[in-house]
Design a protein around this motif. Structure first.
Motif, short mmCIF file in Angstrom:
data_model
loop_
_atom_site.label_atom_id
_atom_site.label_comp_id
_atom_site.label_asym_id
_atom_site.label_seq_id
_atom_site.Cartn_x
_atom_site.Cartn_y
_atom_site.Cartn_z
N LEU A 1 3.93 9.37 -8.29
CA LEU A 1 5.27 9.81 -7.90
C LEU A 1 6.40 9.53 -8.65
CD1 LEU A 1 4.33 11.54 -4.62
CD2 LEU A 1 3.46 12.28 -6.81
N GLY A 2 7.20 8.77 -8.17
CA GLY A 2 7.87 7.88 -8.29
C GLY A 2 8.33 8.06 -10.05
N VAL A 3 7.20 7.29 -11.15
CA VAL A 3 6.93 6.71 -12.36
C VAL A 3 7.35 8.40 -13.15
CG1 VAL A 3 4.99 6.05 -14.21
CG2 VAL A 3 5.96 4.99 -11.40
N ARG A 4 6.56 8.90 -12.34
CA ARG A 4 6.22 10.86 -12.96
C ARG A 4 7.86 11.38 -12.58
NH1 ARG A 4 1.35 12.57 -9.49
NH2 ARG A 4 -0.55 11.20 -10.91
N ARG A 5 8.23 11.33 -11.45
CA ARG A 5 9.81 11.61 -11.60
C ARG A 5 10.92 10.60 -12.35
NH1 ARG A 5 13.74 13.96 -11.86
NH2 ARG A 5 15.00 15.25 -10.32
N PHE A 6 10.71 9.92 -12.56
CA PHE A 6 12.02 8.89 -12.89
C PHE A 6 11.84 8.29 -14.61
CE2 PHE A 6 12.90 9.74 -8.32
CZ PHE A 6 13.91 10.04 -8.57
N GLY A 7 10.04 8.19 -14.10
CA GLY A 7 10.29 7.26 -15.77
C GLY A 7 9.30 5.72 -15.08
N ALA A 8 9.05 4.99 -15.95
CA ALA A 8 8.70 3.21 -15.16
C ALA A 8 9.42 3.13 -15.38
CB ALA A 8 7.18 3.38 -16.89
N VAL A 9 10.10 3.41 -16.43
CA VAL A 9 11.82 1.71 -16.76
C VAL A 9 12.40 1.69 -15.10
CG1 VAL A 9 13.76 1.33 -17.49
CG2 VAL A 9 12.06 2.00 -18.83
N ALA A 10 12.90 3.12 -15.08
CA ALA A 10 13.55 3.30 -13.50
C ALA A 10 12.69 2.69 -12.85
CB ALA A 10 14.09 4.88 -13.84
N VAL A 11 11.17 2.89 -12.86
CA VAL A 11 11.00 2.25 -10.66
C VAL A 11 10.25 0.98 -11.93
CG1 VAL A 11 8.14 2.51 -10.13
CG2 VAL A 11 9.34 4.27 -11.50
N VAL A 12 10.45 0.32 -12.31
CA VAL A 12 10.16 -1.26 -12.56
C VAL A 12 11.82 -1.65 -12.45
CG1 VAL A 12 10.39 -2.86 -14.10
CG2 VAL A 12 8.15 -0.84 -14.24
N LEU B 1 0.52 -1.01 -0.09
CA LEU B 1 0.13 0.27 -0.40
C LEU B 1 0.65 1.50 0.38
CD1 LEU B 1 -2.64 1.14 0.20
CD2 LEU B 1 -2.57 1.20 2.86
N VAL B 2 1.93 1.19 0.92
CA VAL B 2 2.84 2.14 0.48
C VAL B 2 3.30 2.63 -0.62
CG1 VAL B 2 4.64 3.45 1.82
CG2 VAL B 2 2.69 2.50 3.10
N GLY B 3 4.19 1.13 -1.60
CA GLY B 3 4.59 1.56 -2.36
C GLY B 3 4.17 2.08 -3.53
N ARG B 4 2.89 1.84 -3.53
CA ARG B 4 1.84 1.66 -4.67
C ARG B 4 1.09 2.78 -4.07
NH1 ARG B 4 -1.62 -3.71 -5.28
NH2 ARG B 4 0.08 -4.43 -6.58
N GLY B 5 1.11 3.90 -3.04
CA GLY B 5 0.55 5.45 -3.05
C GLY B 5 1.60 6.45 -3.34
N VAL B 6 2.90 5.87 -3.65
CA VAL B 6 3.88 6.79 -3.42
C VAL B 6 4.33 6.58 -5.03
CG1 VAL B 6 4.27 7.58 -1.48
CG2 VAL B 6 6.40 5.73 -1.81
N GLY B 7 4.08 5.09 -5.42
CA GLY B 7 4.66 5.04 -6.85
C GLY B 7 4.82 5.50 -8.22
N GLY C 1 4.36 8.25 -18.57
CA GLY C 1 5.14 7.88 -17.91
C GLY C 1 5.76 9.33 -17.28
N ARG C 2 5.61 9.78 -17.71
CA ARG C 2 6.73 11.17 -16.99
C ARG C 2 6.25 12.77 -16.95
NH1 ARG C 2 13.02 10.17 -18.01
NH2 ARG C 2 13.34 11.74 -15.93
N GLY C 3 5.08 12.41 -16.60
CA GLY C 3 4.11 14.11 -16.54
C GLY C 3 3.29 14.43 -17.70
N GLY C 4 3.48 15.71 -18.57
CA GLY C 4 2.35 15.73 -19.29
C GLY C 4 1.78 17.02 -18.79
N ASN C 5 0.34 17.34 -19.50
CA ASN C 5 -0.27 18.12 -19.23
C ASN C 5 -1.28 17.55 -18.53
OD1 ASN C 5 1.00 19.77 -20.58
ND2 ASN C 5 0.21 19.60 -22.21
N GLY C 6 -1.08 16.19 -17.41
CA GLY C 6 -2.31 16.08 -16.34
C GLY C 6 -3.49 16.85 -15.80
N LEU C 7 -4.02 16.52 -15.21
CA LEU C 7 -5.05 16.99 -14.59
C LEU C 7 -4.85 17.61 -13.03
CD1 LEU C 7 -8.16 15.07 -15.87
CD2 LEU C 7 -7.25 17.59 -16.92
#
Length: 421
Positions: A279-290, A271-277, A415-421
């Motif tokens: 943010l990690g994907v937006r900051r570092f990208g999906a490849v780095a998080v995986v 739960l903790v990892g997914r709760g902050v995950g 994976g790394r941001g974009g024009n999110g809401l």
């Protein structure tokens, strides 16, 4: 549209949470189900194996169904079916009754898992940034709630029907209510008057790289790396859920009470990892998080395998929860990016390997543990989790996921941001 997406995101998160509650209430009370129906130890594995097999069939059925109706409709009706099947499992006393209830639960769970991840992938595409981990965090929270309710039921010696009934009474109407706000893929969905059918993969061939779609069918070879990742993660996950307590008690010498801790720790850290995950994907990208998740998961299995005592073993399970939890949501998201015009079909086929991992993982670790030793058995999921590093590039949002040096049209980089809401 902004408000519509927000309502869709909230309602879908509730659906994930309700699914986590229902699934936890079933699997944590398997011993009670066995006693209630008089299921022998020899027959129990047959019942347990039938659920993921039928769930795989349900996922395949969902893939075919969404060619004609919206995924939101599949989810709207499969979630109540899961809840009613859960209640049915707690209400009977004859062998045929539990067989029917578990069969219905398996098929409905497969359709529900597939459809809610389809909706999650399309919502993430609409948001333009990573939000999938948040949905799976809601599922983990539901699992914690369900496991806690199951503990309370066991503590107060409640019958399964008495335990399940109030949960279903609360969640069933709530699930119907929030289903009004589910949001399907905002691109090219069919008219509501024609049954809400979306453009199926057959109709969207022109929108997808020809290397990925041939005659409207998702090419299995292209999806295979993600399928393997999904299976490897769930082999690891089933190792924790099925063997964590036994390992802590029989191998590391813990008390019976302490042996219940690993799964709870695993769920909480997930739960903790997914709760902050996200943010990690937006900051570092999906490849780095995986990659980070795979390394943490492998280290966790390593710590469990060499742990001198129970508390060190629990520390290993903690690392496992933090590592493995981020990979599955990103696998679904990667399938959606890889097949932007046929993401529903890709998600449904990928979801099957969730159940493949469960079917393979528990018997494999059990056989190795009985025939060799359980410390050595932990090395198998360790190695499989490390193999995920080999396929990490499949999670890249752009052309480099192909690894062949050719530029291709990029899909939305969610994976790394974009024009999110």
């Amino acid at each position: 549209m902004t408000e519509t997406l927000r309502r869709g995101r909230t309602s879908l998160a509730f659906g994930f949470l309700a699914q986590g509650v229902a699934f936890a209430l079933l699997v944590t009370r398997i011993p009670a189900l066995q006693d209630q129906y008089g299921i022998s130890d020899g027959l129990l594995p047959v019942f347990l194996a039938a659920v993921p097999v039928l769930a795989g069939a349900g996922s395949v059925g969902a893939e075919r169904l969404v060619r004609r109706v919206r995924p939101s409709r599949v989810m709207r009706w499969s979630q109540p079916a899961v809840l009613l099947a859960l209640l049915g499992a707690g209400a009977g006393d004859a062998m045929w009754e539990i067989a029917v209830a578990l069969a219905a639960f398996g098929v409905a769970v497969g359709a529900l898992d597939a459809s809610m991840n389809m909706l999650g992938v399309s919502l993430q595409r609409a948001y333009g940034r990573s939000i999938m981990l948040g949905f799976h965090a809601a599922y983990s929270l539901g699992g914690i709630v369900g496991a806690s309710l199951a503990w309370a039921g066991a503590h107060w010696d409640l019958s399964l029907f008495v335990l399940y009934l109030p949960v279903v009474v609360v969640l069933l109407p709530a699930a119907f209510l929030v289903s009004r706000w589910y949001v399907d893929d905002v691109r090219g969905r069919g008219d509501e008057g024609t049954g809400g059918a979306s453009e199926g993969p057959e109709d969207q061939e022109g929108q997808v790289d020809g290397r990925n779609i041939e005659g409207g069918v998702v090419v299995f070879r292209t999806l295979l790396p993600l399928c393997l990742v999904m299976a490897f993660v769930y082999i690891g996950d089933s190792t924790v859920s099925n063997w964590g307590a036994k390992y802590l008690q029989d191998v590391l010498g813990s008390s019976e009470q302490l042996s219940t801790v690993p799964y709870n720790v695993y769920m909480v850290t997930a739960l903790v990892g997914r709760g902050v995950g996200d943010l990690g994907v937006r900051r570092f990208g999906a490849v780095a998080v995986v990659r980070a998740g795979a390394v943490l998961g492998a280290v966790g299995f390593g710590v469990v395998a060499v742990a001198p005592g129970a508390w060190v073993g629990i520390g290993g399970f903690t690392l496992l929860g933090l590592g493995l939890c981020v990979i599955v949501p990103q696998t679904f998201a990667a399938a959606g990016r890889l097949f932007p015009g046929a993401s529903d079909a890709a998600v449904a086929r990928l979801n099957i390997f969730n159940y493949v991992g469960f079917l393979v993982g528990s018997p494999l670790v059990g056989a190795l543990g009985d025939g060799w030793n359980y410390r050595g058995a932990m090395v198998v999921p360790l190695v499989l989790v490390l193999v995920i590093l080999r396929y990490a590039r499949s999670f890249a949002p752009g052309p480099d996921r192909y690894g062949d040096g050719h530029e291709r049209a990029r899909t939305a980089d969610v994976g790394r941001g974009g024009n999110g809401l």
